[in-house]
Enzyme design. Structure first.
Site, PDB file in Angstrom:
ATOM      1  N   ASP A 234      -0.615  -5.040   5.949  1.00 63.32           N
ATOM      2  CA  ASP A 234      -1.603  -5.946   5.368  1.00 63.32           C
ATOM      3  C   ASP A 234      -1.436  -6.063   3.863  1.00 63.32           C
ATOM      4  O   ASP A 234      -0.808  -5.226   3.211  1.00 63.32           O
ATOM      5  CB  ASP A 234      -3.023  -5.445   5.679  1.00 63.32           C
ATOM      6  CG  ASP A 234      -3.288  -4.080   5.058  1.00 63.32           C
ATOM      7  OD1 ASP A 234      -2.417  -3.196   5.198  1.00 63.32           O
ATOM      8  OD2 ASP A 234      -4.345  -3.897   4.431  1.00 63.32           O
ATOM      9  N   GLU A 235      -2.023  -7.119   3.314  1.00 63.35           N
ATOM     10  CA  GLU A 235      -2.143  -7.323   1.866  1.00 63.35           C
ATOM     11  C   GLU A 235      -0.819  -7.076   1.128  1.00 63.35           C
ATOM     12  O   GLU A 235      -0.762  -6.333   0.147  1.00 63.35           O
ATOM     13  CB  GLU A 235      -3.251  -6.418   1.297  1.00 63.35           C
ATOM     14  CG  GLU A 235      -4.627  -6.727   1.894  1.00 63.35           C
ATOM     15  CD  GLU A 235      -5.726  -5.834   1.341  1.00 63.35           C
ATOM     16  OE1 GLU A 235      -6.829  -6.337   1.099  1.00 63.35           O
ATOM     17  OE2 GLU A 235      -5.470  -4.626   1.159  1.00 63.35           O
ATOM     18  N   VAL A 236       0.224  -7.718   1.586  1.00 62.32           N
ATOM     19  CA  VAL A 236       1.554  -7.533   0.988  1.00 62.32           C
ATOM     20  C   VAL A 236       1.816  -8.659  -0.013  1.00 62.32           C
ATOM     21  O   VAL A 236       1.999  -9.812   0.361  1.00 62.32           O
ATOM     22  CB  VAL A 236       2.651  -7.515   2.075  1.00 62.32           C
ATOM     23  CG1 VAL A 236       4.024  -7.321   1.438  1.00 62.32           C
ATOM     24  CG2 VAL A 236       2.369  -6.415   3.094  1.00 62.32           C
TER      25      VAL A 236
ATOM     26  N   HIS B 263       0.825  -1.221   0.000  1.00 60.31           N
ATOM     27  CA  HIS B 263       0.000   0.000   0.000  1.00 60.31           C
ATOM     28  C   HIS B 263       0.858   1.270   0.000  1.00 60.31           C
ATOM     29  O   HIS B 263       0.511   2.239   0.674  1.00 60.31           O
ATOM     30  CB  HIS B 263      -0.939  -0.005   1.215  1.00 60.31           C
ATOM     31  CG  HIS B 263      -2.027  -1.023   1.133  1.00 60.31           C
ATOM     32  ND1 HIS B 263      -3.191  -0.820   0.417  1.00 60.31           N
ATOM     33  CD2 HIS B 263      -2.129  -2.270   1.660  1.00 60.31           C
ATOM     34  CE1 HIS B 263      -3.972  -1.897   0.530  1.00 60.31           C
ATOM     35  NE2 HIS B 263      -3.346  -2.800   1.267  1.00 60.31           N
TER      36      HIS B 263
END
Length: 531
Positions: A321-323, A268
């Protein structure tokens, strides 16, 4: 099937409350106080209500400013009609506030308890008074909010009245962390709008603004140590200066609200590279940030150094998160670095998160990370880490079992951008679900509702937040047993309707409560108190 059940629920609700008459057996204070008693008297309140301060902290500007704000809210109508319909004697002419401590530091766990007494003046008193006592100025602010909700403008007498007096309220929050996430990367929100949202948070006794300032789409914040970072903003007009950030933090403090900043790393973060392309592993691999370069961590440290001067709150959110690490393996210099350090991309993800945590801790912060970090390498996380749940249920139970503290934000219930989640599912979501051991329950700090902004900007943000955020606010403040018993259609819904209308009267664009999709306008004519 879900839509049919919700439609049936809405129809039944309309039939139950189509008369728009209030159920006098309910207490129309939101969130519901911990302990209270009331009577059968009606008291009039003087439009020239005066403030008397006492205690070591009574002279605080936080209290004085708070009183002025609430006085304008309470007497919005009656101040206009006072000269026309002037009364010589009012039951309540003084609000006395005693604050026992002169320490106004605002941190997690600050005492927000208060005592509120409202009763008719006795024969020995010339002027009747209401009384608030609190250990801190922030408890006094919560008492002021409750007092303001007891006050109602009577359109026939054109005076403010307090019904069901005398009132005795002894109140405190159930959880220390009661938050709202605000995303200003997906859509920029002007400073004035953020302040309006903070103001509305205080009405529901929420106390943490989780400011998700930066994400892959835009980097709107000024960072003096690395001045090119905000070249990642959408435009030069959609930015926050250092002074803007100070203003937001100070505005929030005056309302007893902490501001927890977030930089979501290593994923992100594509917008970072607009100003500093070396932060990208390559032009075709723009996130996660480059784990192989010390420059990446120099920038992270510089950002934190600058932000520490602005954000005094002890918690700092590091995302995590969401890596998706696939392109690390396809970028030659990162791939070589992985080989040299005998790491997989999963190892490098852990390395990045832990190194960022160390930087945050060195600045005096407690790190908060989204739950993927716990799910992936719990045994190696810094023990100070606060795990932020979002993916689903049961995570806080697992986190506290390993000794971590946890914040509850289960996306199935508390993600406000999920417009099909009805108020009652938000209301019933329980942060302590599956946690029965008292010592482990204490590790759950509370929770927050999340206003992700992919499809929300200034035009709809308030009606997306409210009134569903208020449902979570009562869950986080009020006694679990009290608000979980009985039929919430009868015990909570009429009160939530009332609070939504209170928000509307205060200028907050709160949407109807029982819409199938949140933030939609009413489906037809009707009373605010039944939509």
């Amino acid at each position: 099937m879900k839509s049919y059940i919700l439609l049936l629920f809405t129809i039944c609700t309309f039939q139950l409350y189509s008369s728009a008459e209030l159920d006098d057996s309910l207490t129309y204070v939101w969130p519901l106080p911990a302990k209270f008693s009331s009577g059968n008297n009606t008291l009039s309140v003087d439009p020239e209500l005066s403030l008397v301060l006492g205690g070591k902290g009574g002279d605080s500007s936080i209290i004085k400013d708070g009183f002025d704000r609430y006085k304008k809210i309470i007497f919005k109508h009656s101040s206009k009609s006072y000269s026309v319909n002037k009364r010589l004697v009012f039951d309540i002419g003084i609000l006395k506030i005693a604050v026992l401590s002169d320490n106004d530091e605002l941190q997690l766990g600050v005492d927000e308890s208060y005592l509120l007494l409202v009763e008719k003046r006795n024969g020995q008193s010339i002027i009747g008074e209401a009384y608030i006592e609190a250990n801190t100025v922030y408890g006094a602010l919560r008492g002021l909010e409750t007092f303001s909700q007891l006050c109602a403008f009577d359109y026939e007498t054109k005076a403010v009245q307090i019904y069901k007096a005398p009132w005795y309220i002894l109140d405190k929050p159930r959880f220390a962390f009661r938050g709202l996430l605000l995303d200003t990367s997906r859509h920029y929100l002007p400073v004035g709008v953020i302040k309006q949202i903070i103001e509305s948070m205080s009405y529901a006794k929420l106390n943490v603004l989780h400011w998700h300032i930066i994400d892959e789409e835009s980097f709107p914040l000024e960072v003096p140590s690395y001045p090119n970072l905000w070249k990642g903003s959408y435009t030069k007009w959609e930015r926050y200066t250092v002074e803007d950030a100070y203003e937001i933090v100070n505005f929030a403090k005056m309302r007893g609200i902490n501001v927890m900043a977030e930089i979501d790393i290593p994923g992100h973060a594509e917008s970072w590279g607009t100003g500093y392309p070396d932060l990208w592993p390559s032009p075709s691999c723009r996130e996660p940030l480059d784990v192989a370069k010390n420059f990446t961590f120099d920038v992270i440290s510089g950002i934190m150094t600058d932000l520490r001067k602005i954000f005094p709150f002890g918690l700092f959110h590091l995302g995590g998160d969401e890596v998706n690490t696939d392109c690390w393996n396809s970028t030659s210099h990162v791939k070589q670095w992985l080989l040299d350090h005998n790491m997989t991309t999963r190892d490098a993800y852990q390395y990045f998160v832990l190194r960022a945590q160390e930087i945050a801790i060195s600045k005096g912060w407690t790190p908060v990370n989204w739950e993927e970090t716990f799910n992936t390498f719990a045994s190696n996380l810094n023990p100070r880490t606060i795990v932020h749940n979002w993916l689903g249920g049961g995570v806080c139970a697992k986190a506290v079992a390993k000794g971590f503290r946890c914040i509850f934000s289960n996306q199935g219930f508390w993600y406000l951008d999920h417009l099909d989640v009805p108020w009652y599912e938000v209301y019933k979501a329980e942060p302590l679900e599956g946690i029965n051991d008292t010592s482990m329950q204490e590790l759950v700090l509370g929770g927050e509702v999340c206003m992700w902004a992919e499809r929300a900007d200034t035009s709809v943000v308030q009606q997306t937040i409210w009134p569903r955020a208020a449902a979570a606010a009562e869950r986080l403040w009020s006694n679990r047993e009290t608000i979980s018993s009985g039929n919430i259609t009868l015990t909570a819904l009429p009160r939530l309707h009332y609070f939504r209308c209170l928000l509307n009267r205060r200028g907050v664009q709160a949407a109807p409560v029982t819409n199938y999709y949140a933030r939609q306008p009413p489906s037809g004519p009707g009373s605010c108190y039944e939509q």
